[in-house]
Design an enzyme around this catalytic site. Structure first.
Site, PDB file in Angstrom:
ATOM      1  N   GLU A 220       0.806  -1.223   0.000  1.00 30.21           N
ATOM      2  CA  GLU A 220       0.000   0.000   0.000  1.00 30.21           C
ATOM      3  C   GLU A 220       0.839   1.273   0.000  1.00 30.21           C
ATOM      4  OE1 GLU A 220      -3.719  -0.011   2.286  1.00 30.21           O
ATOM      5  OE2 GLU A 220      -3.229  -2.054   2.860  1.00 30.21           O
ATOM      6  N   HIS A 236       7.933 -26.145   5.759  1.00 34.37           N
ATOM      7  CA  HIS A 236       7.245 -27.335   5.277  1.00 34.37           C
ATOM      8  C   HIS A 236       6.756 -27.192   3.841  1.00 34.37           C
ATOM      9  CE1 HIS A 236       7.307 -29.155   9.286  1.00 34.37           C
ATOM     10  NE2 HIS A 236       7.238 -27.901   9.687  1.00 34.37           N
ATOM     11  N   LYS A 328     -13.564  -0.316  -4.375  1.00 38.63           N
ATOM     12  CA  LYS A 328     -14.686  -0.090  -3.444  1.00 38.63           C
ATOM     13  C   LYS A 328     -15.797   0.718  -4.126  1.00 38.63           C
ATOM     14  CE  LYS A 328     -12.234  -0.455   0.993  1.00 38.63           C
ATOM     15  NZ  LYS A 328     -11.741   0.198   2.194  1.00 38.63           N
TER      16      LYS A 328
HETATM   17  O1  PA5 Z   1      -5.344  -0.072   4.159  1.00 44.54           O
HETATM   18  C1  PA5 Z   1      -6.467   0.077   3.679  1.00 44.54           C
HETATM   19  O2  PA5 Z   1      -6.903   1.159   3.245  1.00 44.54           O
HETATM   20  C2  PA5 Z   1      -7.389  -1.116   3.622  1.00 44.54           C
HETATM   21  O3  PA5 Z   1      -6.697  -2.298   3.873  1.00 44.54           O
HETATM   22  C3  PA5 Z   1      -8.527  -0.921   4.620  1.00 44.54           C
HETATM   23  O4  PA5 Z   1      -8.054  -0.966   5.943  1.00 44.54           O
HETATM   24  C4  PA5 Z   1      -9.577  -1.989   4.400  1.00 44.54           C
HETATM   25  O5  PA5 Z   1     -10.115  -1.838   3.088  1.00 44.54           O
HETATM   26  C5  PA5 Z   1     -10.701  -1.914   5.410  1.00 44.54           C
HETATM   27  O6  PA5 Z   1     -11.149  -0.618   5.575  1.00 44.54           O
HETATM   28  P1  PA5 Z   1     -11.416  -0.098   7.052  1.00 44.54           P
HETATM   29  O7  PA5 Z   1     -10.081  -0.180   7.737  1.00 44.54           O
HETATM   30  O8  PA5 Z   1     -11.910   1.282   6.896  1.00 44.54           O
HETATM   31  O9  PA5 Z   1     -12.410  -1.039   7.642  1.00 44.54           O
END
Ligand code: PA5
Length: 335
Positions: A220, A236, A328
């Site tokens: 990310e 393993h 999303k």
């Molecule tokens: O890092 C991110 O933006 C995602 O992994 C979010 O954490 C994930 O989509 C879930 O969203 P939220 O943390 O708002 O529940």
């Protein structure tokens, strides 16, 4: 992102205080299981809490990702629904099922549908500040808040001293690894990784969740592939994939903590020897501090910095997650 990463010590203190003081927590009389719900950046806190508490709880604690609430979760379960935004479809779906089944539920979110539903359902809620720029940057806050909630209910152990120590250890580590620090071992590790794909190996328990966090932070923040695995499971299967010369283009980071199972040390040595012909360059990094919480969080902080420095080195802005947001949005339109 670098500023937010360095803010982890404060987040941990504030999250713990908020969890501990959460109003209207459900009674846990007769509770026989705990389920922590979350996805992505809000599932990592659940993993970390599970790793911290699994050998300190008298009842099972599971982390449930996705849409399906495990069948055993019922009236005698405590359910913590973690979602920074409060709008994560999978988590909201499981939350609704938990409420419908009469579970004792607590929501931890900054707003969104989860907050609205919790208020309407009369469910206890930890109001996470909506000031974090992205969900993953609230990971320390959510981790500590969940620990605080569990302690406040009486099901979890008292972790105040560990939280204090963690905040001190993290502040010292942020001074060593933050953008102003020279020399800077976190930036050096990112430089050493360079353009290679990071592999992160943790160990069952303390650092398995942290290895996953490193992987997702590289995805990310640096917008790059990365892979994570954990001892002893990787011995393993995964090591069979590291044949002669196959390590070119990869860099292995091994996460170590004093709380690792005593057998891990000999496994690391044996594994490195077994995959030697792969030519996999590696670096071993250790968590700092005394408590398992401080050790895990210090490794989290290092991974957060390394991923941000990888982004910096390739001129990438770590904050936006265009593909996650686009996906999303597509789902929302189709709903
Ligand atoms: O890092 C991110 O933006 C995602 O992994 C979010 O954490 C994930 O989509 C879930 O969203 P939220 O943390 O708002 O529940």
């Amino acid at each position: 992102m670098l500023a937010v990463v360095g803010d982890l010590p404060r987040q941990v203190r504030e999250g713990y205080a908020a969890g501990l003081a959460a109003p209207g927590l459900p009674s846990v009389e007769g509770v026989r299981s705990i389920a922590l719900l979350g996805m992505g950046g809000s599932a990592f806190p659940a993993d970390l809490v599970q790793a911290q508490l699994e050998d300190r709880l008298g009842i099972p604690l599971v982390v449930s990702r996705g849409y399906r609430l495990p069948e055993f979760v019922h009236t005698d379960s405590l359910v913590l629904a973690l979602s920074y935004s409060g709008n994560t479809e999978e988590t909201v779906t499981q939350y609704r099922d938990a409420v419908a089944r009469g579970s004792r539920v607590v929501a931890l979110c900054s707003g969104g549908e989860l907050a609205a539903r919790a208020d309407e359902d009369g469910v206890a809620r930890v109001a996470v500040p909506a000031t974090f720029p992205v969900p993953r940057s609230a990971g320390g806050y959510l981790t500590a808040a969940a620990l605080g909630v569990l302690e406040a209910t009486g099901l979890g152990p008292a972790v105040g001293a560990d939280v204090d120590e963690s905040a001190r250890v993290l502040a010292a580590a942020a001074a060593r690894w933050g953008p102003e620090a020279t020399p800077n071992p976190a930036r050096d590790l990112a430089k050493r990784i360079g353009a290679r794909t990071p592999l992160i190996w943790g160990s069952e328990g303390p650092t398995e969740a942290v290895a996953l966090r490193w992987r997702t932070e590289v995805h990310e923040n640096a917008k790059r592939p990365a892979f994570a695995a954990a001892f002893p499971e990787l011995d393993h299967n995964e090591i069979e994939g590291w044949g002669e010369g196959s390590g070119t283009g990869y860099f292995l980071v091994i996460l170590r903590a004093a709380a690792d199972h005593p057998s891990v040390a000999r496994r690391v040595a044996a594994t490195l020897s077994a995959v030697e012909a792969a030519g996999l360059e590696h670096e071993e990094v250790w968590g700092t501090g005394k408590s398992p919480l401080a050790q895990a969080l210090s490794l989290v902080l290092l991974g957060d910095y390394v991923s941000a420095y990888l982004a910096e080195a390739s001129g990438v802005d770590p904050l936006p997650t265009e593909r996650i947001d686009a996906m999303k949005a597509i789902l929302r339109k189709g709903a």
